[in-house]
Design an enzyme around this catalytic site. Structure first.
Site, PDB file in Angstrom:
ATOM      1  N   GLY A  10       0.868  -1.183   0.000  1.00 15.75           N
ATOM      2  CA  GLY A  10       0.000   0.000   0.000  1.00 15.75           C
ATOM      3  C   GLY A  10       0.901   1.227   0.000  1.00 15.75           C
ATOM      4  N   ALA A  11       0.957   1.928  -1.147  1.00 19.20           N
ATOM      5  CA  ALA A  11       1.825   3.113  -1.244  1.00 19.20           C
ATOM      6  C   ALA A  11       0.995   4.386  -1.127  1.00 19.20           C
ATOM      7  CB  ALA A  11       2.592   3.082  -2.569  1.00 19.20           C
ATOM      8  N   VAL A  14      -0.447   6.331   4.432  1.00 17.53           N
ATOM      9  CA  VAL A  14       0.260   5.686   5.550  1.00 17.53           C
ATOM     10  C   VAL A  14       1.500   4.960   5.031  1.00 17.53           C
ATOM     11  CG1 VAL A  14       0.124   3.997   7.420  1.00 17.53           C
ATOM     12  CG2 VAL A  14      -1.877   5.398   6.885  1.00 17.53           C
ATOM     13  N   ASP A  34       2.171  -1.642  -4.492  1.00 18.29           N
ATOM     14  CA  ASP A  34       0.782  -1.189  -4.604  1.00 18.29           C
ATOM     15  C   ASP A  34       0.178  -1.838  -5.838  1.00 18.29           C
ATOM     16  OD1 ASP A  34      -0.751   1.414  -3.151  1.00 18.29           O
ATOM     17  OD2 ASP A  34      -1.619   0.802  -5.077  1.00 18.29           O
ATOM     18  N   ARG A  83     -10.928   5.248   5.709  1.00 16.71           N
ATOM     19  CA  ARG A  83     -12.274   5.614   6.135  1.00 16.71           C
ATOM     20  C   ARG A  83     -12.636   7.003   5.627  1.00 16.71           C
ATOM     21  NH1 ARG A  83     -14.072   6.142  12.029  1.00 16.71           N
ATOM     22  NH2 ARG A  83     -11.861   6.480  12.309  1.00 16.71           N
ATOM     23  N   ARG A  89     -15.822   1.996  10.686  1.00 17.91           N
ATOM     24  CA  ARG A  89     -14.767   1.018  10.391  1.00 17.91           C
ATOM     25  C   ARG A  89     -15.379  -0.287   9.870  1.00 17.91           C
ATOM     26  NH1 ARG A  89     -12.074   3.338  14.896  1.00 17.91           N
ATOM     27  NH2 ARG A  89     -10.119   4.252  14.243  1.00 17.91           N
ATOM     28  N   ASN A  96     -11.983  -4.497   2.674  1.00 19.71           N
ATOM     29  CA  ASN A  96     -10.593  -4.584   3.103  1.00 19.71           C
ATOM     30  C   ASN A  96     -10.166  -6.007   3.423  1.00 19.71           C
ATOM     31  OD1 ASN A  96     -10.186  -1.943   2.614  1.00 19.71           O
ATOM     32  ND2 ASN A  96     -10.086  -1.280   4.738  1.00 19.71           N
ATOM     33  N   THR A 120      -4.172  -1.877   8.181  1.00 19.75           N
ATOM     34  CA  THR A 120      -5.478  -1.710   7.531  1.00 19.75           C
ATOM     35  C   THR A 120      -6.626  -1.900   8.526  1.00 19.75           C
ATOM     36  OG1 THR A 120      -4.489  -2.638   5.534  1.00 19.75           O
ATOM     37  CG2 THR A 120      -6.882  -2.501   5.575  1.00 19.75           C
ATOM     38  N   HIS A 176      -9.184  -1.366  18.755  1.00 18.02           N
ATOM     39  CA  HIS A 176      -8.899  -0.053  18.191  1.00 18.02           C
ATOM     40  C   HIS A 176     -10.216   0.683  17.988  1.00 18.02           C
ATOM     41  CE1 HIS A 176      -6.821   3.023  16.127  1.00 18.02           C
ATOM     42  NE2 HIS A 176      -7.109   2.664  14.901  1.00 18.02           N
TER      43      HIS A 176
HETATM   44  N1  NAD Z   1      -4.441   0.884  12.559  1.00 16.91           N
HETATM   45  C1  NAD Z   1      -4.494   2.196  12.605  1.00 16.91           C
HETATM   46  O1  NAD Z   1      -4.389   2.793  13.650  1.00 16.91           O
HETATM   47  C2  NAD Z   1      -4.667   2.977  11.318  1.00 16.91           C
HETATM   48  C3  NAD Z   1      -4.315   4.323  11.251  1.00 16.91           C
HETATM   49  C4  NAD Z   1      -4.433   4.987  10.027  1.00 16.91           C
HETATM   50  C5  NAD Z   1      -4.938   4.331   8.901  1.00 16.91           C
HETATM   51  N2  NAD Z   1      -5.306   3.036   9.024  1.00 16.91           N
HETATM   52  C6  NAD Z   1      -5.810   2.289   7.881  1.00 16.91           C
HETATM   53  O2  NAD Z   1      -4.740   2.074   6.976  1.00 16.91           O
HETATM   54  C7  NAD Z   1      -5.257   1.897   5.653  1.00 16.91           C
HETATM   55  C8  NAD Z   1      -4.521   2.806   4.673  1.00 16.91           C
HETATM   56  O3  NAD Z   1      -4.767   4.165   4.928  1.00 16.91           O
HETATM   57  P1  NAD Z   1      -4.196   5.296   3.953  1.00 16.91           P
HETATM   58  O4  NAD Z   1      -4.568   6.590   4.515  1.00 16.91           O
HETATM   59  O5  NAD Z   1      -2.775   5.010   3.635  1.00 16.91           O
HETATM   60  O6  NAD Z   1      -5.072   5.002   2.642  1.00 16.91           O
HETATM   61  P2  NAD Z   1      -4.694   5.346   1.131  1.00 16.91           P
HETATM   62  O7  NAD Z   1      -5.966   5.259   0.373  1.00 16.91           O
HETATM   63  O8  NAD Z   1      -3.890   6.590   1.056  1.00 16.91           O
HETATM   64  O9  NAD Z   1      -3.735   4.143   0.681  1.00 16.91           O
HETATM   65  C9  NAD Z   1      -4.165   2.840   0.513  1.00 16.91           C
HETATM   66  C10 NAD Z   1      -3.367   2.247  -0.642  1.00 16.91           C
HETATM   67  O10 NAD Z   1      -3.700   0.851  -0.754  1.00 16.91           O
HETATM   68  C11 NAD Z   1      -3.623   0.544  -2.129  1.00 16.91           C
HETATM   69  N3  NAD Z   1      -4.306  -0.721  -2.431  1.00 16.91           N
HETATM   70  C12 NAD Z   1      -5.631  -0.966  -2.534  1.00 16.91           C
HETATM   71  N4  NAD Z   1      -5.847  -2.254  -2.870  1.00 16.91           N
HETATM   72  C13 NAD Z   1      -4.632  -2.829  -2.986  1.00 16.91           C
HETATM   73  C14 NAD Z   1      -4.194  -4.134  -3.303  1.00 16.91           C
HETATM   74  N5  NAD Z   1      -5.063  -5.110  -3.566  1.00 16.91           N
HETATM   75  N6  NAD Z   1      -2.872  -4.373  -3.342  1.00 16.91           N
HETATM   76  C15 NAD Z   1      -1.965  -3.400  -3.076  1.00 16.91           C
HETATM   77  N7  NAD Z   1      -2.335  -2.142  -2.762  1.00 16.91           N
HETATM   78  C16 NAD Z   1      -3.636  -1.866  -2.711  1.00 16.91           C
HETATM   79  C17 NAD Z   1      -4.265   1.741  -2.813  1.00 16.91           C
HETATM   80  O11 NAD Z   1      -3.932   1.803  -4.190  1.00 16.91           O
HETATM   81  C18 NAD Z   1      -3.682   2.890  -1.994  1.00 16.91           C
HETATM   82  O12 NAD Z   1      -2.495   3.392  -2.591  1.00 16.91           O
HETATM   83  C19 NAD Z   1      -6.755   2.169   5.773  1.00 16.91           C
HETATM   84  O13 NAD Z   1      -7.447   0.949   5.931  1.00 16.91           O
HETATM   85  C20 NAD Z   1      -6.860   2.993   7.054  1.00 16.91           C
HETATM   86  O14 NAD Z   1      -8.136   2.920   7.634  1.00 16.91           O
HETATM   87  C21 NAD Z   1      -5.180   2.348  10.194  1.00 16.91           C
END
Ligand code: NAD
Length: 314
Positions: A10-11, A14, A34, A83, A89, A96, A120, A176
């Site tokens: 996931g690029a 985060v 990604d 989100r 969530r 997801n 995620t 969480h």
């Molecule tokens: N655990 C925590 O405390 C916490 C905190 C922040 C965010 N998150 C979660 O982290 C996740 C990412 O957040 P973000 O802000 O980076 O989102 P984002 O949309 O910026 O990035 C997500 C990336 O995942 C990629 N992706 C989607 N499907 C894919 C696949 N099959 N294979 C490879 N890559 C794929 C997308 O192309 C995108 O670049 C979300 O689910 C968010 O809710 C969790």
């Protein structure tokens, strides 16, 4: 000796921030993966071009192929949908889960000895999917949530008391999000429990803000969710693992009888070292804390059961 390697799946916000922090702290080479073509390659190149200025020698590469991630020491999974305002969530769960299952299967196959850090959301449920999909032993599947939740709590405590964040410590248990269980009597400023420094109502307000910390940022950003502090939290876990620091950090761990819970990922303090979760630290809970913890674990169980039903029906 080759440098350690961290794969970040996931690029997005985060993932790219994790890649930046891990490389700039000279912790490991980073492979960004990604599904979108060009995205991980472009961000990796941009990050690599910052290295001469920042002054590190880590290799940062981007790819759409899991073969390029082979032999990683740590896999950080951030792929999925973030989100959106008004989206719970739980709404994210089914989409997801499919993404996490697929990426974890592919990444784990290339790095059978790695440690998985899940990011995620919904976090606790995605840890279950990852445990199953990776085939890893439970001490090598760790969820990032508590480090972030306690950092938020510390930020608010420091602000309230007008002290350095470095003087604060916060203790957070449970799932969480809404069901997290901050423990004020173990949360301190200069080693003094905040229960001796703040009125009960003020503590309740800080706890409430911590519990809604993610939603507060989603409401402000309007498009997307928090990523700076989440990435910093992941990086602290990566550091503790790769450098075998054995820091005690609140993480989502697969409990097998600990805290009276069996077969469920719940946030608890764990010792993080080169083997992953090296110990689950168990503390005595008061009756109120126990009730809140059980409720939180119950909320995770519900999510996992919903997920199982959805998978069976799919
Ligand atoms: N655990 C925590 O405390 C916490 C905190 C922040 C965010 N998150 C979660 O982290 C996740 C990412 O957040 P973000 O802000 O980076 O989102 P984002 O949309 O910026 O990035 C997500 C990336 O995942 C990629 N992706 C989607 N499907 C894919 C696949 N099959 N294979 C490879 N890559 C794929 C997308 O192309 C995108 O670049 C979300 O689910 C968010 O809710 C969790």
């Amino acid at each position: 000796m080759p440098r350690p390697q961290v794969t970040v799946v996931g690029a997005g916000n985060v993932g790219a921030s994790v890649a930046q922090r891990v490389a700039e702290a000279s912790l490991a080479d980073v492979v960004l993966v990604d599904i979108v073509e060009g995205l991980p390659q472009g961000k990796a190149l941009d990050l690599a071009e910052a290295a001469p200025i920042v002054g590190h020698d880590m290799r940062i590469s981007g790819t759409n192929e899991y073969a390029d991630t082979a032999g990683s020491d740590i896999i950080v999974v951030t792929s999925g949908l973030a989100r959106q305002p008004g989206m719970s969530r739980d709404d994210l769960m089914s989409k997801n889960a499919g993404i996490v299952r697929s990426v974890v299967q592919q990444a784990a196959a290339q790095s059978p000895g790695a440690i998985l850090i899940m990011v995620t959301n919904p976090l606790d449920a995605m840890c279950h999917v990852a445990l199953e999909a990776s085939g890893y032993s439970p001490e090598r599947v760790i969820g990032m949530a508590g480090v972030l939740d306690s950092a938020r709590f510390r930020t608010f405590i420091a602000e309230e008391l007008g002290v350095s964040v470095a003087s604060t410590h916060a203790f957070v248990l449970g799932g969480h999000g809404d069901s997290m269980v901050p423990l004020p009597r173990y949360s301190t400023a200069g080693g003094v429990p905040i229960t001796e420094l703040l009125e009960t109502e003020r503590i309740a307000a800080l706890v409430d803000r911590t519990r809604n910390g993610g939603a507060e940022i989603v409401a402000l950003l309007k498009t997307g969710s928090a990523f700076y502090a989440p990435a910093a939290s992941v990086t602290q876990m990566v550091d503790s693992i790769l450098n075998d620091r054995k820091q005690v950090l609140p993480c989502a761990a697969f409990l097998q009888g600990d805290y009276g819970v069996d077969g469920l990922f719940v946030g608890v303090p764990v010792k993080l070292g080169r083997r992953g979760i090296e110990e689950i630290v168990e503390i005595e809970l008061t009756d109120d804390e126990r009730r809140a913890f059980d409720e939180s674990a119950g909320a995770v169980r519900e999510l996992v059961e919903t997920l199982a039903r959805m998978s069976a029906g799919a």
